[in-house]
Design a protein around this motif. Structure first.
Motif, short mmCIF file in Angstrom:
data_model
loop_
_atom_site.label_atom_id
_atom_site.label_comp_id
_atom_site.label_asym_id
_atom_site.label_seq_id
_atom_site.Cartn_x
_atom_site.Cartn_y
_atom_site.Cartn_z
N GLU A 29 27.66 100.16 -14.03
CA GLU A 29 27.10 99.01 -14.72
C GLU A 29 27.65 97.67 -14.26
O GLU A 29 26.95 96.66 -14.28
CB GLU A 29 27.31 99.16 -16.23
CG GLU A 29 26.53 100.32 -16.83
CD GLU A 29 26.45 100.23 -18.33
OE1 GLU A 29 26.56 99.13 -18.88
OE2 GLU A 29 26.26 101.29 -18.97
N LYS A 88 33.19 105.78 -23.50
CA LYS A 88 34.31 104.89 -23.25
C LYS A 88 34.03 104.02 -22.02
O LYS A 88 33.35 104.45 -21.09
CB LYS A 88 35.59 105.70 -23.01
CG LYS A 88 35.93 106.67 -24.14
CD LYS A 88 36.08 105.97 -25.48
CE LYS A 88 36.32 106.94 -26.61
NZ LYS A 88 36.43 106.28 -27.92
N ARG A 89 34.55 102.81 -22.07
CA ARG A 89 34.42 101.91 -20.92
C ARG A 89 35.59 102.13 -19.97
O ARG A 89 36.74 101.88 -20.33
CB ARG A 89 34.37 100.46 -21.39
CG ARG A 89 33.03 100.08 -22.01
CD ARG A 89 32.96 98.62 -22.37
NE ARG A 89 31.59 98.24 -22.69
CZ ARG A 89 31.23 97.03 -23.10
NH1 ARG A 89 32.15 96.08 -23.25
NH2 ARG A 89 29.97 96.75 -23.37
N TYR A 97 38.64 101.31 -24.32
CA TYR A 97 38.80 100.80 -22.96
C TYR A 97 39.89 101.58 -22.24
O TYR A 97 41.01 101.73 -22.75
CB TYR A 97 39.16 99.31 -22.99
CG TYR A 97 37.99 98.42 -23.33
CD1 TYR A 97 37.22 97.83 -22.33
CD2 TYR A 97 37.65 98.16 -24.66
CE1 TYR A 97 36.15 97.01 -22.63
CE2 TYR A 97 36.58 97.35 -24.98
CZ TYR A 97 35.82 96.78 -23.96
OH TYR A 97 34.76 95.98 -24.27
N CYS A 109 39.38 92.94 -17.87
CA CYS A 109 39.49 93.83 -19.03
C CYS A 109 39.72 93.03 -20.31
O CYS A 109 39.05 93.27 -21.33
CB CYS A 109 40.63 94.82 -18.80
SG CYS A 109 40.77 96.07 -20.10
N ILE A 112 25.44 103.98 -22.25
CA ILE A 112 26.69 103.39 -22.70
C ILE A 112 26.37 102.32 -23.74
O ILE A 112 25.61 101.41 -23.48
CB ILE A 112 27.44 102.76 -21.52
CG1 ILE A 112 27.71 103.82 -20.47
CG2 ILE A 112 28.70 102.07 -21.98
CD1 ILE A 112 29.10 104.24 -20.27
N ARG A 139 33.17 108.92 -19.91
CA ARG A 139 31.83 108.34 -20.04
C ARG A 139 31.03 109.07 -21.11
O ARG A 139 30.32 108.44 -21.90
CB ARG A 139 31.08 108.40 -18.70
CG ARG A 139 31.60 107.45 -17.65
CD ARG A 139 30.77 107.51 -16.38
NE ARG A 139 29.44 107.01 -16.59
CZ ARG A 139 28.33 107.74 -16.50
NH1 ARG A 139 28.40 109.02 -16.22
NH2 ARG A 139 27.15 107.19 -16.68
N TRP A 186 32.28 102.64 -15.72
CA TRP A 186 31.58 101.47 -16.24
C TRP A 186 31.76 100.27 -15.32
O TRP A 186 30.81 99.52 -15.07
CB TRP A 186 32.09 101.15 -17.64
CG TRP A 186 31.39 100.01 -18.30
CD1 TRP A 186 30.12 99.99 -18.79
CD2 TRP A 186 31.94 98.70 -18.55
NE1 TRP A 186 29.84 98.75 -19.32
CE2 TRP A 186 30.94 97.95 -19.20
CE3 TRP A 186 33.18 98.11 -18.31
CZ2 TRP A 186 31.14 96.62 -19.59
CZ3 TRP A 186 33.39 96.80 -18.70
CH2 TRP A 186 32.37 96.07 -19.32
N SER A 203 26.54 99.09 -25.62
CA SER A 203 27.06 97.77 -25.26
C SER A 203 27.64 97.04 -26.46
O SER A 203 28.24 95.99 -26.32
CB SER A 203 25.95 96.92 -24.63
OG SER A 203 24.88 96.77 -25.54
#
Length: 324
Positions: free
Chosen positions: A227, A171-172, A143, A271, A4, A167, A191, A6
């Motif tokens: 994560e 995407k988070r 998101y 978020c 993922i 994922r 995530w 960052s």
């Protein structure tokens, strides 16, 4: 394990997926006497459900929220009127029937007794239609918040499939659910996950009591590939574990009116903080302050930013360097 990235850019765009919204009918009373007539002192009714709550708080913070999911067409106006009034982009699928009603009774000891009714039933055709809509939103959103329970007809394995696809698209996904939906969603390694104490105990298959129990459970989820593990513990605060370490927040004492929606407010605060690239400490203190203030009222309604910042200064943060 899927990597993922960052290095996400600062954004205010987010998709909230609400599969099983509700009309919340909250009544305040002195005590509940089963088998007898109970007098309600005051009450409030409004469109809600975990995803709707998250979206409402995010919009109040300044996010550009697109809400998708299912709405019963018989009482959809209750929701669309809310969306139009506060600026949520409505991308929901209208389904035959009514959106369910959740009755919440809050007694003088702030104990909440809930009666959740069944609403519409979804078909595989409707589910496939929603999946296409969710995947289309990946073109301009990074998101995704999936929050709440699933309606009758929705198999929990769909959550696993959707989270896995999101994922793979880098995407988070912030995930907050319960029971079988929580188990399926967790296995897809979103995530971020935000179980409360009871939900994490149920998922772990054993009663978690001590701080060390929660840490072990959180580290197990981390080892699997999730994560960010955030555990909400009510007035005892929030435990956040990731590869950078362990953070524990303790909110200041609050005048509790209702705890309904506090977890949803926490998710929204997290978020928003991630999208605005707050530091870890600032993310947790801001989100905790937001959730703490939410219990001083019925329903989700953002207090002034000044009040949030004042409360944030009173949030105690404990930091431990290593999660492993």
């Amino acid at each position: 394990m899927i990597e993922i990235n960052s290095a996400f850019e600062k954004t205010n765009r987010v998709v909230v997926i609400s599969l099983n919204p509700a009309i919340d009918l909250t009544g305040m009373l002195d005590s509940i006497n089963l088998g007898h007539v109970n007098a309600i002192n005051n009450s409030e009714q409004h469109p809600a459900g975990k995803g709707i709550n998250v979206a409402s708080v995010l919009v109040s913070l300044g996010a550009a929220v697109t809400l998708t999911g299912f709405l019963g067409q018989d009482n959809a106006n209750d929701f669309t009127n809310l969306f139009n009034s506060i600026g949520i982009v409505d991308d929901c699928i209208k389904v035959p029937g009514s959106t369910r009603t959740n009755c919440k009774l809050v007694d003088s000891h702030n104990q909440v007794t809930e009666f959740n009714f069944q609403g519409f039933i979804v078909t595989e055709t409707l589910i496939e239609k929603l999946e296409k809509r969710v995947l289309a939103l990946t073109n301009n959103h990074d998101y995704f918040v999936i929050s709440g329970s699933v309606p009758p007809g929705f198999k929990e394995m769909y959550l696993f499939d959707w989270i896995t696809k999101l994922r793979k698209m880098n995407k988070r996904v912030l995930f907050d659910s319960s029971k079988d939906a929580l188990k399926q969603g967790m296995q897809a390694l979103p995530w971020l996950v935000k179980p409360n104490e009871h939900e994490l105990s149920s998922y772990s298959g054993k009663l978690l009591i001590h701080e060390q129990d929660y840490l072990i459970a959180a580290k197990n989820l981390l080892a699997q590939g999730i994560e960010q593990v955030v555990i909400s513990k009510g007035e005892k605060g929030v435990l956040w574990v990731n590869q950078e370490g362990i953070l524990i927040s303790i909110p200041p004492p609050m005048n509790i009116v209702s705890t309904v929606g506090a977890g949803d407010t926490l998710v929204a605060g997290l978020c928003w903080s991630f999208m605005q690239q707050f530091s870890r400490t600032e993310t947790l203190s801001f989100s905790t302050a937001l959730a703490a203030l939410s219990v001083t009222q019925v329903g989700v309604c953002l207090p002034s930013l000044e009040e949030i910042y004042v409360t944030q200064k009173s949030v105690a943060i404990k930091k431990f360097d290593r999660a492993g």
